[in-house]
Design a protein around this motif. Structure first.
Motif, PDB file in Angstrom:
ATOM      1  N   GLN A  77       0.849  -1.183   0.000  1.00  0.00           N
ATOM      2  CA  GLN A  77       0.000   0.000   0.000  1.00  0.00           C
ATOM      3  C   GLN A  77       0.892   1.244   0.000  1.00  0.00           C
ATOM      4  N   THR A  78       0.385   2.303  -0.601  1.00  0.00           N
ATOM      5  CA  THR A  78       1.142   3.541  -0.557  1.00  0.00           C
ATOM      6  C   THR A  78       0.704   4.332   0.663  1.00  0.00           C
ATOM      7  N   LEU A 102      11.999   9.422 -12.596  1.00  0.00           N
ATOM      8  CA  LEU A 102      10.900   8.594 -12.131  1.00  0.00           C
ATOM      9  C   LEU A 102      10.195   8.011 -13.346  1.00  0.00           C
ATOM     10  N   PRO A 105       5.436   6.851 -12.267  1.00  0.00           N
ATOM     11  CA  PRO A 105       5.000   6.862 -10.872  1.00  0.00           C
ATOM     12  C   PRO A 105       3.481   6.686 -10.807  1.00  0.00           C
ATOM     13  N   PRO A 106       2.961   6.092  -9.708  1.00  0.00           N
ATOM     14  CA  PRO A 106       1.523   5.784  -9.637  1.00  0.00           C
ATOM     15  C   PRO A 106       0.641   7.032  -9.534  1.00  0.00           C
ATOM     16  N   PHE A 107       1.163   8.099  -8.949  1.00  0.00           N
ATOM     17  CA  PHE A 107       0.392   9.345  -8.825  1.00  0.00           C
ATOM     18  C   PHE A 107       1.276  10.500  -9.295  1.00  0.00           C
ATOM     19  N   ILE A 108       0.735  11.704  -9.179  1.00  0.00           N
ATOM     20  CA  ILE A 108       1.527  12.881  -9.563  1.00  0.00           C
ATOM     21  C   ILE A 108       2.508  13.203  -8.434  1.00  0.00           C
ATOM     22  N   PRO A 109       3.781  13.275  -8.718  1.00  0.00           N
ATOM     23  CA  PRO A 109       4.703  13.725  -7.683  1.00  0.00           C
ATOM     24  C   PRO A 109       4.419  15.208  -7.406  1.00  0.00           C
ATOM     25  N   LEU A 126      10.379  13.081 -15.314  1.00  0.00           N
ATOM     26  CA  LEU A 126       9.322  12.068 -15.281  1.00  0.00           C
ATOM     27  C   LEU A 126       9.198  11.445 -16.653  1.00  0.00           C
ATOM     28  N   HIS A 128       6.698   8.762 -18.752  1.00  0.00           N
ATOM     29  CA  HIS A 128       5.483   7.941 -18.759  1.00  0.00           C
ATOM     30  C   HIS A 128       5.419   7.158 -20.064  1.00  0.00           C
ATOM     31  N   TRP A 154       8.235   1.719 -10.974  1.00  0.00           N
ATOM     32  CA  TRP A 154       7.127   1.029 -10.318  1.00  0.00           C
ATOM     33  C   TRP A 154       6.670  -0.106 -11.198  1.00  0.00           C
TER      34      TRP A 154
ATOM     35  N   ALA B 385       5.708  11.990 -23.543  1.00  0.00           N
ATOM     36  CA  ALA B 385       5.963  11.010 -22.487  1.00  0.00           C
ATOM     37  C   ALA B 385       7.001  11.509 -21.481  1.00  0.00           C
ATOM     38  N   SER B 387       8.600  14.632 -19.198  1.00  0.00           N
ATOM     39  CA  SER B 387       8.347  15.974 -18.668  1.00  0.00           C
ATOM     40  C   SER B 387       9.132  16.192 -17.391  1.00  0.00           C
ATOM     41  N   ILE B 389       8.866  18.695 -13.627  1.00  0.00           N
ATOM     42  CA  ILE B 389       7.819  19.356 -12.858  1.00  0.00           C
ATOM     43  C   ILE B 389       8.373  20.653 -12.288  1.00  0.00           C
ATOM     44  N   SER B 429       3.379  13.865  -0.765  1.00  0.00           N
ATOM     45  CA  SER B 429       4.307  13.718  -1.891  1.00  0.00           C
ATOM     46  C   SER B 429       3.603  13.189  -3.133  1.00  0.00           C
ATOM     47  N   TRP B 430       2.484  12.510  -2.946  1.00  0.00           N
ATOM     48  CA  TRP B 430       1.687  12.102  -4.114  1.00  0.00           C
ATOM     49  C   TRP B 430       0.403  12.909  -4.144  1.00  0.00           C
ATOM     50  N   LEU B 431       0.064  13.377  -5.325  1.00  0.00           N
ATOM     51  CA  LEU B 431      -1.207  14.071  -5.488  1.00  0.00           C
ATOM     52  C   LEU B 431      -2.040  13.250  -6.463  1.00  0.00           C
ATOM     53  N   SER B 483      -1.748   4.059   6.425  1.00  0.00           N
ATOM     54  CA  SER B 483      -1.448   5.025   5.370  1.00  0.00           C
ATOM     55  C   SER B 483      -1.962   6.399   5.771  1.00  0.00           C
ATOM     56  N   ILE B 501      -1.596  11.616  -0.961  1.00  0.00           N
ATOM     57  CA  ILE B 501      -1.116  10.561  -0.065  1.00  0.00           C
ATOM     58  C   ILE B 501       0.254  10.956   0.460  1.00  0.00           C
TER      59      ILE B 501
END
Lengths: 239, 503
Positions: A77-78, A102, A105-109, A126, A128, A154, B385, B387, B389, B429-431, B483, B501
């Motif tokens: 789990q994250t 990265l 990644p599973p979500f947006i850093p 990043l 993808h 990941w 693909a 990028s 941030i 850190s994760w959105l 979590s 998260i």
């Protein structure tokens, strides 16, 4: 008579030559980095990259993340603090002007949080890729390039085969790159060529780290790392 | 100064035949302009057709005569290509286009090269002349050459057959006396002036240039005008003879035509490599670099496909460019067989040493390697693909970051732009790309398992001055597995959402 003396000389010369070439072969073999010698174990430099957590450094063989190798992080789990484990290292690398990548990644850093932890966003990339094949290709190319100092990948829906993991481990070694690979805990049953395998879990408000395997060192230790106090502080409930 | 004048007497015909393909045997051809034959092929000459005849007369001489309209534009392009070719030997090149029929005299197009500076590098006069002749022969262009101490002299002497004979055998450049001899020996009709002046000269009985030079200049001036005196002075070297210098354009354009169309993208790699080598050779010579290779696959019938290979770092190594191109070509599926492959590069930039960064020491290497990696990734995965941030100034959490161009990675080390500082409050850190709605039952919130609020609320109320108000109370919550989540309650709808998260 003279002939027999000659042949004896030849024989000795040949033997000497043979001996020399054998020795050279042995030296060549010993010079390889992937030959492990018990006798040299003490002399070999044991420098890992500091993790930023003293208790973790103490358990790890090189007192830090193993250089030029794959580190597997197994978790289901994250949100249990797995990125917090890596952020100090990534911050240190990006501040030194080195590139960190990265891959899917599973979500947006989230940029504000990353900057808070000291990461220089200019050195963060990043990627993808679409599809399993492209992902593997991108990871391998980036690891090999020698221009990236750390790469986080990941495992998506597609389980990586042993062959592929080995290729990535080799690529990380050739490109002198730190490779962190996130996988589900179910993979801990399968053998892996990774230099270091950590199983991550949550223990209340702490991150439980279970060291499954480390190359050239002992495994089986477990430790608890506290999470940031500003996160787990409990306010007076208002509801 | 040592000038070589190369005249291309057959350019109008050759420019047209080349486009038709080299293998076909030229038939009875004539190039026409304004109803007059300008040039004809050898087979046509044998039948008595010659430049200056009208179309009607020429057609009367041969029924099979094929007429081609003169294409000045194509000739100009061909001449430019020849000038670029000349530029690879010497930096001082001056092309001169052919005259059209209207201007009276029909001077062929010519190329003036200044040789004194480049003889040594090209292995001496004889070897150099042979090389030039050979390469012209390979290109299928017939030429006539002349040497001279000034462009005008070289141009005149190239028409003098005695001089050409000497040139075919000579090993060293002639002495000044020899120039003078040849010039004075030349017939006056070779002078570069209009037909009227030449007729006038002959009417005066001046058949050779020596006779003309014997007359005092002031008298020549009063009879033939100042420009003519000027020309004579330039011819015998007593006056400077300026010619416009050729500057090769800052672009590259080349194409390969396949007589049998290719239907496999792998087959394209070989011709592509050839074009890239051509490009790199030119870039190397002129110390330029390109940032974009523009490939055009022409299927014929007006259909084509375009591919763009981006190069972020100055590269002169053809192998690396070929590797980047290969990555792109591998992804392409051809709709129809390809007839023409075309490579162009619009913006060639001068190579600055710092940018090149090929240092003895390792410092420049890191940047170069990372841009190589970026190019490779971009070529295979596409632009979107990859990028970076960056921070952005905004009250709303989802707008406090933005996706940045990956180019930022390279430039950032040099210049520090305005630094934004993030908010001090804890941020995950994760959105999540978009907030997910949480289940709420009996005053309890669920996401996988029951959520327990730890901290909050932190009120973020943005855009209340606009129509779409964003009023939210943010909390840090923990679920049963440990979590940490970042959740908020919308103030207007009172619904709960998961937004991030703490990983």
């Amino acid at each position: 008579m003279a002939e027999s003396v000659n042949s004896a000389e030849n024989f000795f010369q040949n033997k000497q030559l043979k001996h020399q070439s054998e020795r050279r072969n042995l030296e060549q073999i010993l010079a390889r980095t992937d030959i492990w010698q018990a006798a040299n174990e003490q002399r070999r430099p044991l420098s890992g990259i500091p993790t930023g957590f003293r208790s973790l450094d103490a358990v790890l063989r090189g007192h830090g993340w193993p250089r030029n190798a794959t580190t597997e992080l197994l978790l289901n789990q994250t949100g249990i603090g797995e990125m917090t484990l890596l952020l100090p290292t990534l911050a240190q690398l990006t501040q030194a002007g080195q590139m960190v990548i990265l891959v899917s990644p599973p979500f947006i850093p989230y940029a504000p949080a990353l900057v808070q932890s000291g990461i220089q966003l200019e050195n963060l990339l990043l990627i993808h890729p679409r599809g399993h094949k492209d992902t593997l290709w991108a990871v391998e190319q980036s690891l090999q390039s020698g221009s990236c100092s750390a790469l986080l990948s990941w495992q998506g829906n597609h389980t990586l085969e042993d062959k592929e993991l080995r290729r990535l481990q080799l690529a990380a070694r050739n490109g002198e790159c730190l490779h962190f690979h996130f996988r589900p805990i179910s993979e801990s049953q399968n053998p892996s060529p990774a230099s270091l395998r950590l199983q991550l879990g949550s223990d209340g408000e702490q991150l439980a780290v279970n060291l499954l395997k480390q190359r050239g060192g002992t495994g089986g230790q477990s430790l608890h790392l506290a999470r940031g106090a500003n996160l787990i502080r409990r306010d007076r409930p208002i509801h | 100064m040592l000038w070589l004048c190369i005249q291309f007497p057959k350019l109008p015909l050759e420019a047209l035949i080349r486009a038709q393909g080299r293998d076909t045997q030229p038939g009875i051809l004539a190039v026409v302009e304004k109803q007059l034959v300008v040039q004809c092929s050898k087979t046509a000459t044998d039948l008595g057709i010659e430049p200056g005849l009208s179309i009607a007369t020429a057609c009367a001489l041969s029924a099979d005569l094929q007429l081609l309209e003169r294409d000045i534009q194509r000739e100009q392009l061909q001449l430019e290509r020849l000038a670029q070719w000349g530029y690879s030997f010497t930096p001082v090149v001056s092309p001169k286009a052919a005259n059209t029929v209207e201007n009276g005299s029909s001077d062929p197009a010519c190329l003036n090269l200044e040789l004194s500076g480049c003889l040594k590098a090209n292995g001496g006069l004889r070897a150099f002349l042979d090389q030039l002749q050979n390469e012209l022969g390979q290109m299928g262009i017939s030429s006539v050459m002349g040497l001279g101490h000034s462009p005008s002299a070289a141009r005149m002497l190239s028409q003098l057959s005695e001089h050409r004979q000497w040139l075919a055998e000579t090993r060293v450049a002639p002495s000044p006396q020899q120039w003078k001899q040849w010039i004075s020996f030349s017939p006056s009709k070779l002078l570069d002036c209009d037909n009227k002046t030449i007729t006038k000269l002959y009417a005066c009985g001046i058949k050779r240039v020596s006779q003309l030079l014997a007359i005092p200049l002031s008298e020549v001036g009063s009879r033939f005008g100042r420009p003519f005196v000027d020309y004579l002075a330039r011819l015998n070297g007593s006056r400077q003879d300026p010619v416009p210098n050729f500057n090769p354009p800052a672009r590259f354009d080349s194409e390969l035509f396949f007589p049998d169309p290719l239907d496999n993208s792998e087959q394209l790699l070989f011709p592509a490599g050839r074009l890239i080598r051509e490009l790199c050779q030119q870039l190397q010579r002129r110390q330029l670099y390109t940032q974009q290779l523009h490939w055009q696959l022409d299927y014929g019938q007006g259909k084509n496909k375009e591919l763009i290979v981006e190069v972020s770092h100055p590269l002169l190594d053809p192998q690396r460019l070929i590797a980047l191109t290969k990555l792109q070509f591998e992804r392409v599926s051809l709709e129809c067989p390809v007839q023409t492959l075309r490579l162009s590069s619009k913006q060639l930039q001068p190579l600055v040493e710092e940018e090149f960064g090929e240092d003895l020491f390792d410092t420049g290497n890191q940047g170069e390697r990372s841009s190589q990696l970026l190019d490779k990734l971009k070529a295979r995965l596409g632009h979107q693909a990859i990028s970076g941030i960056a921070l952005k100034e905004s009250y709303l959490p989802e707008q406090a970051w933005q996706s940045a161009d990956s180019l930022l990675i390279k430039t950032s080390s040099k210049k520090k732009t305005h630094q934004l500082t993030p908010i001090k409050a804890p941020r995950p850190s994760w959105l999540l790309p978009r907030p997910t709605k949480l289940l709420s039952r009996n005053q309890k919130l669920f996401h996988h398992s029951e959520l327990q609020l730890l901290q909050g609320p932190e009120r973020i109320d943005g855009y209340w001055w606009q129509h779409g108000r964003h009023g939210r109370d943010y909390y840090i919550a923990k679920d049963q597995d440990g979590s940490l989540c970042w959740i908020f309650q919308d103030l207007t709808t009172e619904e709960w959402f998961l937004h991030g998260i703490f990983s």
